[in-house]
Write an enzyme that holds these catalytic residues in place. Structure first.
Site, PDB file in Angstrom:
ATOM      1  N   GLU A 231       8.724   2.504  10.705  1.00 27.35           N
ATOM      2  CA  GLU A 231       8.307   2.164   9.348  1.00 27.35           C
ATOM      3  C   GLU A 231       9.494   2.438   8.441  1.00 27.35           C
ATOM      4  O   GLU A 231       9.858   3.593   8.222  1.00 27.35           O
ATOM      5  CB  GLU A 231       7.097   2.964   8.886  1.00 27.35           C
ATOM      6  CG  GLU A 231       6.614   2.500   7.516  1.00 27.35           C
ATOM      7  CD  GLU A 231       5.644   3.446   6.842  1.00 27.35           C
ATOM      8  OE1 GLU A 231       5.691   3.537   5.598  1.00 27.35           O
ATOM      9  OE2 GLU A 231       4.878   4.110   7.547  1.00 27.35           O
ATOM     10  N   CYS A 265       7.140   4.303   0.229  1.00 21.98           N
ATOM     11  CA  CYS A 265       7.568   3.083   0.914  1.00 21.98           C
ATOM     12  C   CYS A 265       6.873   1.861   0.332  1.00 21.98           C
ATOM     13  O   CYS A 265       7.447   0.778   0.278  1.00 21.98           O
ATOM     14  CB  CYS A 265       7.255   3.177   2.406  1.00 21.98           C
ATOM     15  SG  CYS A 265       8.118   4.516   3.254  1.00 21.98           S
TER      16      CYS A 265
END
Length: 463
Positions: A231, A265
C-alpha cells in the site's frame, strides 16, 4: 554493536523514547521461533485462534488511556482524536475475526459422483508486517489479526517514529497469552529488514509506506517467490457535481483534506468542482478551514497538530511556495495560525485556487495540510483530471445521483470509489490500489485470500 533508534517527538523536537535495534543473530532466532510456533498454531481450531485474537483486542483497548497521549507525542495527532484510531482498530479487528469462518471455509465445486473435491485455504507461514507511523494501529491491524486468524505467525516491524505502537501490540498479545513466537515485534533497521526478507523464512511481506520504499522492499524480494502486499502513495481526488449537497460536501471534504494534518494515504489532496457551484464551494471551504486550531496536540482545544517532522512540513511549504510562484492563489493567511513557524513541524492548513496540473501540489503526493481546488465544466473534464495521476488509491464523487456516481466510478482508475464520503476504510470492502498506489488487498474476505494459499483436494473414493 547495534545502533539505537531515537524517536524525535514533533511536539517539541526532543527525544521522546530510545530503543536498541536487534542484531542479525537475534533476527534469525526470531524467524526460527516464528516458524516453530506457526507449525503448531495452524493446527489449532479457528475458534481457538479467534479467542486469542479477541482477547488481544480487549487488552489493547484497555490501554487506551496510555495510548492516546503516546500517539500525540510520537506523531502529533491531537489527543481529542486519539481514541478514534482505537475505535477503528477495534472495528477492523472484530470484523476480520467475525468473517474468518466464512472467508477461510473450503470452496466446494458442484458434486461429481465418486469424487470428493474441494479447495482448502492454507496459511502461508510467517508474515512480515512493515507498518507506517501515520495511522500506526489501523494500518498494522489490517494484516496482523487476519494473518493470525488464517494460521500464520507474524513479525511486526513498525516505523521508528511510532515504535511504541509495536510494543503495545506485543503487550496486548502477551496479556492474551498468545503462544510464544507467534507474534513478535522487532526493532529492525532497513538493512535488517532486507535480511529478513531474503532469508527464505518469510513467506509474505505486507508493506505500507512511500512508493520509493515500496520499490526497495520489492527489490529485496526479487530473488525469492515471496508474496507481496504494497500500500503506497496517494493523491486522492474529489469531484463535486452541480447537484451535490453543498454543505455536506464542504464539511466532509475539509475534514478529508486536513484530518491528521493531511497525513493519510487516502487524504483528499485535489478537488474538482462544477463551475456552477465553484465560487460558493470555495468560499465555504476556506471559511471552514479557518476554524482549525493549530497547536500542541496534548491540548484538548487543538484540532490540528504538528506534522510528523519539520522536514515533512518544509516539503509542503515548498510545494505551496512553488505553486504561488507559478500563479496559484492562497486563501488562508498563515498569520492567523500563530503556531505556524518556518522550520518547525507546525504548519497551517492551506487552500489553493488557480492551480493547474503543471504544479507539484496537484501532481505529487503532499501528505500534509494543503489542498488545491479547480473548477470543471462537467463530468468529462472531471474524470480526465481525476485520472491524470500516477496514483489510484481512492476517489470520491459528491452528488445526489446514485446512478451517476456508479457510472463515473467505473471510469476512474482507483481502488475505492466513494459517494458523499471520503477518507474511510470499510473493513467489509477490499482495500487496494492501482498504478503507483500499490498492489494486493487487505481487509474484507479478499484480504484473507492474500494471507493464504489454495490447496486442491481431488479424491476418488469409488473405484
Amino acid at each position: 554493536m547495534t545502533a539505537k533508534i531515537q524517536l524525535i517527538s514533533p511536539v517539541d523536537g526532543r527525544v521522546y523514547v530510545e530503543r536498541q535495534q536487534i542484531d542479525t543473530a537475534r533476527l534469525l532466532q526470531a524467524l526460527e521461533a516464528a516458524a516453530t510456533a506457526q507449525a503448531q498454531w495452524k493446527r489449532r481450531p479457528l475458534s481457538e485462534r479467534a479467542a486469542f485474537c479477541s482477547a488481544a483486542v480487549d487488552a489493547m483497548l484497555a490501554m487506551k488511556d496510555e495510548i492516546v497521549p503516546e500517539l500525540a507525542w510520537q506523531m502529533g495527532r491531537p489527543v481529542r482524536y486519539g481514541a478514534g484510531e482505537l475505535r477503528g482498530f477495534e472495528e477492523r479487528a472484530r470484523h476480520m475475526i467475525a468473517i474468518a469462518p466464512e472467508a477461510l471455509a473450503a470452496v466446494e465445486p458442484a458434486p461429481v459422483a465418486g469424487f470428493r473435491r474441494y479447495i482448502k485455504r492454507e496459511p502461508l507461514g510467517t508474515v512480515l508486517v512493515i507498518a507506517p507511523w501515520n495511522y500506526p494501529y489501523l494500518t498494522a491491524v489490517n494484516t496482523i489479526i487476519p494473518a493470525l486468524m488464517a494460521g500464520n505467525s507474524v513479525i511486526l516491524k513498525h516505523a521508528s517514529q511510532t515504535l511504541l505502537v509495536g510494543e503495545r501490540f506485543a503487550e496486548a498479545f502477551r496479556r492474551a497469552n498468545l503462544p510464544e513466537g507467534l507474534f513478535q515485534n522487532l526493532l529492525l533497521s532497513h538493512a535488517s529488514t532486507a535480511v529478513a526478507i531474503v532469508t527464505g523464512d518469510v513467506q509474505q511481506v505486507n508493506f505500507t509506506g512511500s512508493v520509493d520504499a515500496g520499490l526497495q522492499v520489492q527489490q529485496a524480494a526479487i530473488t525469492d517467490f515471496i508474496g507481496m502486499g504494497l500500500e503506497l502513495g496517494g493523491k486522492d481526488p474529489a469531484y463535486v457535481r452541480a447537484d451535490a449537497n453543498l454543505e455536506h460536501a464542504v464539511e466532509n471534504l475539509v475534514d478529508g483534506s486536513f484530518f491528521n494534518s493531511g497525513q493519510s494515504c487516502c487524504a483528499v489532496e485535489r478537488i474538482y468542482v462544477d463551475q456552477k457551484i465553484y465560487p460558493a464551494f470555495v468560499e465555504r471551504f476556506a471559511d471552514l478551514t479557518r476554524q482549525y486550531v493549530l497547536g500542541n496536540p496534548l491540548d484538548e482545544a487543538t484540532t490540528l497538530g504538528p506534522m510528523v517532522s519539520p522536514a515533512a512540513a518544509d516539503f509542503v511549504r515548498g510545494q505551496i511556495a512553488d505553486a504561488l510562484a507559478e500563479g496559484a492563489k492562497a486563501l488562508i493567511d498563515p498569520k492567523a495560525f500563530p503556531a505556524d513557524a518556518p522550520g518547525s513541524a507546525y504548519l497551517a492548513p492551506q487552500v489553493l485556487v488557480d492551480v493547474t496540473h503543471e504544479m507539484s501540489v496537484m501532481r505529487d503526493e503532499s501528505f500534509g495540510p494543503v489542498v488545491g481546488i479547480m473548477p470543471v465544466t462537467g463530468d468529462e473534464e472531471a474524470i480526465a483530471l481525476m485520472n491524470d495521476s500516477e496514483f489510484g488509491l481512492s476517489a470520491s464523487i459528491w452528488t445526489e445521483d446514485l446512478a451517476a456516481a456508479e457510472r463515473l466510478g467505473n471510469e476512474i482508475a482507483t481502488g475505492t470509489v466513494f459517494m458523499n464520503r471520503c477518507d474511510y476504510l470499510d473493513p467489509a470492502l477490499a482495500w487496494t490500489g492501482v498504478k503507483n498506489s500499490g498492489r494486493g488487498v487487505t481487509l474484507s474476505r479478499l484480504g484473507y485470500e492474500h494471507l493464504t494459499r489454495a490447496k486442491s483436494f481431488h479424491l476418488r473414493h469409488e473405484v
